[in-house]
Design a protein around this motif. Structure first.
Motif, mmCIF file in Angstrom:
data_model
loop_
_atom_site.group_PDB
_atom_site.id
_atom_site.type_symbol
_atom_site.label_atom_id
_atom_site.label_comp_id
_atom_site.label_asym_id
_atom_site.label_seq_id
_atom_site.Cartn_x
_atom_site.Cartn_y
_atom_site.Cartn_z
ATOM 1 N N SER A 60 113.789 52.540 30.944
ATOM 2 C CA SER A 60 114.096 53.278 29.724
ATOM 3 C C SER A 60 115.570 53.078 29.356
ATOM 4 C CB SER A 60 113.823 54.774 29.955
ATOM 5 O OG SER A 60 114.496 55.554 29.020
ATOM 6 N N MET A 116 115.851 59.096 13.373
ATOM 7 C CA MET A 116 115.603 60.534 13.454
ATOM 8 C C MET A 116 116.138 61.239 12.212
ATOM 9 S SD MET A 116 116.344 61.462 17.465
ATOM 10 C CE MET A 116 116.755 63.109 16.990
ATOM 11 N N MET A 142 108.541 57.722 17.416
ATOM 12 C CA MET A 142 108.843 57.130 18.709
ATOM 13 C C MET A 142 109.966 57.935 19.363
ATOM 14 S SD MET A 142 110.517 53.410 19.609
ATOM 15 C CE MET A 142 109.075 52.414 19.382
ATOM 16 N N SER A 143 109.750 58.347 20.590
ATOM 17 C CA SER A 143 110.778 59.097 21.298
ATOM 18 C C SER A 143 111.778 58.134 21.935
ATOM 19 C CB SER A 143 110.148 59.981 22.369
ATOM 20 O OG SER A 143 109.736 59.198 23.461
ATOM 21 N N ILE A 144 112.969 58.619 22.144
ATOM 22 C CA ILE A 144 114.014 57.808 22.765
ATOM 23 C C ILE A 144 113.606 57.369 24.168
ATOM 24 C CG2 ILE A 144 115.348 59.758 23.660
ATOM 25 C CD1 ILE A 144 116.908 56.603 22.188
ATOM 26 N N GLU A 145 112.820 58.192 24.862
ATOM 27 C CA GLU A 145 112.378 57.852 26.216
ATOM 28 C C GLU A 145 111.448 56.642 26.239
ATOM 29 O OE1 GLU A 145 112.117 61.001 24.987
ATOM 30 O OE2 GLU A 145 113.678 62.009 26.138
ATOM 31 N N SER A 146 110.809 56.363 25.106
ATOM 32 C CA SER A 146 109.860 55.248 25.071
ATOM 33 C C SER A 146 110.523 53.902 24.769
ATOM 34 C CB SER A 146 108.760 55.525 24.053
ATOM 35 O OG SER A 146 109.294 55.528 22.747
ATOM 36 N N HIS A 200 118.198 54.714 16.922
ATOM 37 C CA HIS A 200 117.276 55.826 17.116
ATOM 38 C C HIS A 200 117.772 57.070 16.363
ATOM 39 C CE1 HIS A 200 114.255 58.333 18.951
ATOM 40 N NE2 HIS A 200 115.205 59.201 19.259
#
Length: 140
Positions: A91, A135, A1-5, A131
């Motif tokens: 976001s 990572m 999952m990206s931070i932008e999501s 997050h």
């Protein structure tokens, strides 16, 4: 999952109950102190946001009324009606950037003109920190 999501919806606090304009100011300040909040939203009977009450809004009025030993003020007497809000679909990255530039420490989350919850700087920092931990654990 990206931070932008990561969206505000997944990080906001839905348990914080809003105030009404008729709430006695002494009751509102008790709620602020008990919950360690810097502010609370003010809603109408349909949960539409009509204002925001901050600690700063309360201090002057409560200080003045403390000399008289009572307070008959209500939230409507001191609340601000120009409130910055955020969408639950915003976001976390965008909100973090907004929080860097703007003063509010806590924002009402509004969808379809209705109050859903609050999101604070602490909530945003927690999401960003989680997050980073994820990572790191996936790169080991």
């Amino acid at each position: 999952m990206s931070i932008e999501s990561i969206k505000v919806r997944s990080c906001m606090d839905e348990s914080i109950l809003p105030l009404t304009k008729d709430t006695p100011l002494i009751v509102a300040t008790t709620a602020l102190c008990k919950n360690k909040l810097t502010g609370l939203p003010v809603v109408d009977s349909h949960m539409h946001l009509i204002g925001f009450l901050s600690e700063q809004d309360c201090i002057g009025k409560i200080l003045n009324e403390s000399f008289y030993g009572y307070s008959d003020a209500s939230v409507a007497d001191v609340m601000k009606t120009d409130t910055i809000t955020v969408s639950p679909e915003m976001s976390i990255i965008d909100l973090a950037q907004q929080m860097k530039a703007n003063r509010p420490r806590i924002y009402p989350v509004i969808e379809n003109e209705k109050y859903l919850g609050l999101i604070s700087r602490t909530d945003v920092l927690t999401a960003l920190k989680q997050h980073i931990k994820k990572m790191r654990s996936t790169h080991i």
